[in-house]
Design a protein around this motif. Structure first.
Motif, PDB file in Angstrom:
ATOM      1  N   MET A 415      -6.201  -4.982  31.055  1.00  0.00           N
ATOM      2  CA  MET A 415      -5.372  -4.264  32.033  1.00  0.00           C
ATOM      3  C   MET A 415      -5.725  -4.705  33.448  1.00  0.00           C
ATOM      4  O   MET A 415      -4.854  -4.887  34.301  1.00  0.00           O
ATOM      5  N   VAL A 416      -7.030  -4.869  33.667  1.00  0.00           N
ATOM      6  CA  VAL A 416      -7.472  -5.286  34.997  1.00  0.00           C
ATOM      7  C   VAL A 416      -6.925  -6.673  35.318  1.00  0.00           C
ATOM      8  O   VAL A 416      -6.455  -6.942  36.423  1.00  0.00           O
ATOM      9  N   LYS A 417      -6.951  -7.530  34.303  1.00  0.00           N
ATOM     10  CA  LYS A 417      -6.465  -8.893  34.483  1.00  0.00           C
ATOM     11  C   LYS A 417      -5.005  -8.899  34.913  1.00  0.00           C
ATOM     12  O   LYS A 417      -4.578  -9.697  35.733  1.00  0.00           O
ATOM     13  N   GLN A 418      -4.240  -7.968  34.334  1.00  0.00           N
ATOM     14  CA  GLN A 418      -2.817  -7.891  34.689  1.00  0.00           C
ATOM     15  C   GLN A 418      -2.591  -7.089  35.966  1.00  0.00           C
ATOM     16  O   GLN A 418      -1.466  -6.740  36.292  1.00  0.00           O
ATOM     17  N   LYS A 419      -3.662  -6.769  36.633  1.00  0.00           N
ATOM     18  CA  LYS A 419      -3.614  -6.035  37.896  1.00  0.00           C
ATOM     19  C   LYS A 419      -3.099  -4.606  37.758  1.00  0.00           C
ATOM     20  O   LYS A 419      -2.603  -4.021  38.711  1.00  0.00           O
ATOM     21  N   HIS A 420      -3.147  -4.046  36.536  1.00  0.00           N
ATOM     22  CA  HIS A 420      -2.776  -2.636  36.380  1.00  0.00           C
ATOM     23  C   HIS A 420      -4.044  -1.796  36.512  1.00  0.00           C
ATOM     24  O   HIS A 420      -4.536  -1.224  35.546  1.00  0.00           O
ATOM     25  N   TYR A 421      -4.547  -1.726  37.752  1.00  0.00           N
ATOM     26  CA  TYR A 421      -5.848  -1.069  37.952  1.00  0.00           C
ATOM     27  C   TYR A 421      -5.805   0.411  37.616  1.00  0.00           C
ATOM     28  O   TYR A 421      -6.723   0.958  37.035  1.00  0.00           O
ATOM     29  N   HIS A 422      -4.695   1.067  37.997  1.00  0.00           N
ATOM     30  CA  HIS A 422      -4.607   2.506  37.728  1.00  0.00           C
ATOM     31  C   HIS A 422      -4.495   2.772  36.240  1.00  0.00           C
ATOM     32  O   HIS A 422      -4.963   3.786  35.747  1.00  0.00           O
TER      33      HIS A 422
END
Lengths: 479, 420
Positions: A415-422
């Motif tokens: 998820m972090v990799k896809q920039k979906h931090y929230h």
């Protein structure tokens, strides 16, 4: 807008010209440089404004929820097309629609909201952002040919860079088209380094040309709003419009951004010495990290103090307790220095000094997008601002007592990799609260994802409380 | 007094400060620099000055009609330092009498602040507030890169670099267009120039391109200037990868796991290997690497940038209403004057050779004992006493800079006259 027609270039499409000539608004895009001058009823006045307000509020909420531009486009398209708002603008090819009527409503709505939102700097900024976004969306939805014709009616003051110039600046490139403008006209492209700069001129690649248009729209609107704000007190107005305008701006103000501006309810009696336990049990990673850094270094830099301090305020820490908390935390600093340099800032953030503003705690949006941490800073969002291996070990240190294991890491890192931090943060919340019955997809209640650190903490405390009520009196084990 | 020649820091007393303001501070030059012409304009009269008084009392929103008024007030407050803010839409001292909406920052030099503390993770010679001529090399590299970028890319000409008195350097850009930049434009400009991102917990702080693509041209230009600096400063002088902490940090930046573990093994074994040899080990690996999808060459460039590229205090530059210490103030801790610095000779600038306020006053005493001792003479205004001290070359530097600004203003006015 009638006199625009004279400057429109001739096209091959005769039929098109005929439709167009009969229209008062020849395009669905509008730079709103002229106010509507026809008579309208007070109902039209109000509906046009309210419907537009709904769309703008939805745009703001998309920003607050960190939606991508594509997601936002879908959401806003649905809203615009719905009967509730009906603010969809059809292209000229849609001959079955009353184009002028649609566009007139758009035109009126925009100008009414200008009156309502020119009053304060804050409102102006939010209005400009939402309106510019709406313009961007429409620019994207419009068909290419009509859009180009619309652009041809305006002078954007761009110069085509000569091929020699381009060759000299970017020799290896296959010849691409570049437009030349003063760099100050395309600040967003400069910030992202999407242009070439030389002697104060920005060479904008053709693919980014739209940015010049958006920037022009934004600058024009900003200036117009300031002018309106100055003129408004002199508006010789009967008392039919002012109440409507007041109501409109209140509606916008009550929107998303004022959440988490006051103490979380039902959290009385939080004291400085309870913070360690609170941090251990209920904090999201960003605050946990700040708390750990504070304990480790006995200090936090400015933005770290601000991000954490405001969070604590909303968590329910009173000003006296806050001063006590920071005083104790900065144990290696002399009293004298503390009183001089830090006490004022703490009181300021509680609205007790300076302009006495009630500062809201930073939302995830703010933490992610503004005041990016520099070397030596501990604030920010760990999911966004840590390198991956540091994030993994930090998360495991923080949450392994609450059931986070290394098996969960690949999913979260993805998820972090896809920039979906929230989303990553929400997932961590779900995992660490699974003992309290939180299931995957439930998020911080009703499937919502984390958009504010205080939301995370409040929900976590709520869950513990519920558990305490239902539970058989078992004390939660912890060190 | 005996300690003074051992570079021990003498305390800066209020008496010393007052003598400095009365006899040495170049108020006329400062006025001309802010005002761009001889007759006071809004550029000066609507300008905010903020004073830090003895005992850390902070006074904001002062403004003055001319240089004499400023001097008078400075001598009466006798601040430890004073700062310069933006030009407001009204006189700052009258701000309570105008509507709040009618009082807002309008114009402001574009300013930058580079502070040595941001370099702590990558310097070994000093830390915190300390600075020596060795770590000045970081500042020198930063100045060369920024000076070039601002002139070439943004097209500004009137740049004044000022030593901050202890561990950093300020830049003031006074071109008309730079004065007029909005906060958004300033933020964009800072974004363009900022390359080092990420806080404590982010190893790789340079992310300016997609994998396997070349550097953006503006950063390529900076890279060409920084590559030799990296060898001289990081490898030879600072010897940064000698310590375990240093080389472990370097390893974190290498994207290839095989190479990383190979190097780690090697360096653990031969801990005494110099930074230069360690770096050469890495460069060898990069050159030997034949993997088709490798990104190692880029990683090498990014590392060089991470260790040498200017580290800006971005917040200072982003907003018009940020206050910045005036040139020629005295740094209260070191006693050194915040003097202008010529970017062309930045490499040979030695912060330890900058005159201190005590030294300047002693020079004055020596040169003209009669003028200060005689009772009658002491009352005479000392407008140009600085000419007789080692402050002279620095004031001359500012005056020369001001001449360029005035010339510009004159030309702009002429153009306006002609256009009628």
């Amino acid at each position: 807008m009638e006199n625009r027609r004279g400057t429109i270039r001739h096209t091959k499409l005769r039929a098109f010209e005929e439709i167009e000539s009969s229209l008062k608004y020849p395009f669905c895009l509008n730079f709103y440089d002229k106010p509507p001058i026809d008579d309208i009823t007070i109902e039209e006045f109000e509906t046009a404004a309210l419907d537009r307000l709904r769309v703008l509020a939805e745009i703001e909420s998309c920003f607050a929820r960190n939606r991508s531009f594509d997601e936002m486009a879908e959401v806003i398209k649905t809203i615009c097309k719905s009967d509730r708002c009906s603010l969809w603008l059809s292209t000229n090819s849609a001959s079955d629609k009353d184009l002028d009527k649609e566009r007139e409503k758009d035109h009126i709505g925009h100008f009414v909201l200008r009156l309502a939102f020119c009053r304060s700097e804050d409102l102006r900024q939010r209005f400009v952002k939402a309106e510019t976004t709406l313009f961007k969306l429409r620019y994207r939805w419009d068909n290419t040919e009509e859009r180009q014709q619309f652009l041809n009616t305006r002078d954007f003051d761009w110069v085509l860079a000569s091929s020699e110039e381009v060759q000299e600046l970017i020799p290896s490139d296959p010849p691409t088209t570049y437009y030349k403008v003063k760099w100050t006209r395309v600040p967003d492209l400069v910030e992202k380094r999407k242009v070439i700069l030389k002697g104060g001129m920005a060479y904008v690649p053709a693919a980014e040309q739209a940015s010049i248009v958006f920037q022009a729209f934004q600058t024009l609107l900003e200036k117009a709003l300031e002018a309106t704000a100055k003129a408004l007190p002199r508006l010789d107005e009967d008392n039919r419009l002012v109440p409507i305008l007041d109501n409109l701006s209140k509606g916008f103000q009550a929107g998303v951004s004022s959440e988490w501006a006051s103490k979380t309810e039902g959290q009385e009696g939080l004291t400085a010495d309870m913070i360690d336990e609170m941090a251990y049990k209920h904090y999201p990673a960003c605050m946990r990290n700040l708390h750990m850094a504070l304990r480790r270094d006995k200090h936090l830099k400015h933005y770290g103090r601000l991000q954490y301090g405001l969070f604590l305020k909303i968590l329910g820490l009173s000003i006296d307790e806050a001063v006590a908390f920071w005083r104790k935390a900065f144990s290696s600093i002399q009293d004298d220095k503390f009183n001089k340099e830090y006490r004022y800032n703490i009181r300021h953030s509680y609205g007790l000094e300076g302009k006495r503003a009630n500062y809201a705690a930073w939302s995830c949006q703010q933490i992610l997008m503004s005041n990016e941490p520099g070397p030596g800073d501990s604030h920010g969002c760990p999911y966004r601002h840590f390198s991956t291996d540091n994030l993994q070990s930090a998360l495991l240190t923080m949450y392994s007592d609450y059931g986070l294991t290394s098996q969960d890491m690949p999913e979260i890192m993805n998820m972090v990799k896809q920039k979906h931090y929230h989303v990553a943060c929400t997932r961590v919340f779900e995992i660490t609260h699974s003992r309290q019955g939180v299931k995957k997809g439930e998020g911080v209640g009703a499937g919502e994802s984390v958009t504010h650190p205080n939301h995370y903490a409040a929900r976590s405390r709520e869950l513990t409380k519920e558990e305490g009520k239902e539970g058989d009196g078992d004390v939660v084990m912890q060190g | 007094m005996a300690i003074s020649d051992k570079q021990e820091i003498e305390p800066v007393t209020p008496e010393i400060m007052l003598a400095f303001y009365r006899r040495l501070y170049p108020f006329k030059s400062l006025f001309a620099w802010l005002n761009h012409e001889h007759v006071p304009t809004k550029l000066f009269t609507n300008r905010e000055f903020a004073f830090t008084l003895q005992g850390d009392v902070y006074l904001r929103y002062n403004s003055f009609s001319n240089a004499d008024e400023l001097k008078k007030q400075v001598c009466s407050y006798n601040p430890t330092r004073f700062e310069i803010g933006p030009v407001y839409s009204a006189r700052p001292r009258d701000r309570k009498t105008v509507r709040p909406a009618a009082f807002s920052p309008q114009l402001r030099e574009l300013v930058f602040d580079i502070d040595m503390t941001d370099y702590d993770p990558i310097r070994t010679c000093c830390s915190g507030a300390d600075i020596c001529h060795r770590c000045w090399a970081f500042i020198a590299a930063a100045v060369r890169v920024l000076d070039r970028a601002i002139r070439d890319q943004f097209g500004y000409h009137h740049l004044l670099w000022v030593y901050s008195g202890r561990r950093g350097i300020h830049l003031w850009v006074s071109d008309r267009e730079a004065l007029e930049l909005t906060d958004d434009q300033r933020r964009a400009l800072v974004g363009w120039l900022t390359v080092i991102h990420g806080g404590k917990e982010m190893h790789k702080k340079v992310n300016v391109r997609a994998p396997r693509t070349p550097l953006p041209p503006s950063i390529q230009q900076a890279y060409n200037m920084l590559e030799p600096v990296f060898r001289e400063l990081i490898l030879e002088d600072q010897d940064l990868f000698a310590s375990e902490e240093g080389w472990k940090a370097l390893l974190q930046l290498i994207p290839d796991n095989d190479i990383r573990s190979r190097l780690e093994e090697k360096w653990e074994e031969k801990a005494r290997r110099s930074s230069e040899s360690k770096w050469d080990d890495f460069v060898d690996e990069v050159e030997r690497d034949k993997k088709p999808k490798s990104n190692l060459k880029n990683a090498k460039e990014d590392i060089i940038i991470q260790y040498t590229y200017p580290r800006l205090d971005a917040e200072v530059s982003k907003r018009r209403n940020h206050l910045l210490k005036a040139p020629f103030c005295i740094h209260p801790k070191t006693g050194r004057v915040c003097v202008p610095v010529d970017p062309r000779t930045i490499d040979s600038f030695d912060p330890e050779k900058v005159p201190t306020v005590q030294q300047l006053l002693r020079e004055l005493d020596k040169i003209a004992p009669s003028a200060t001792a005689g009772e009658g003479a002491a009352v005479v205004e000392h407008h140009s006493d600085w000419e007789r001290t080692s402050l002279k070359p620095y004031v001359d530097m500012l005056d020369k800079h001001v001449m360029g600004l005035m010339e510009e203003t004159r030309k702009a006015k002429q153009k306006m006259d002609l256009s009628w």
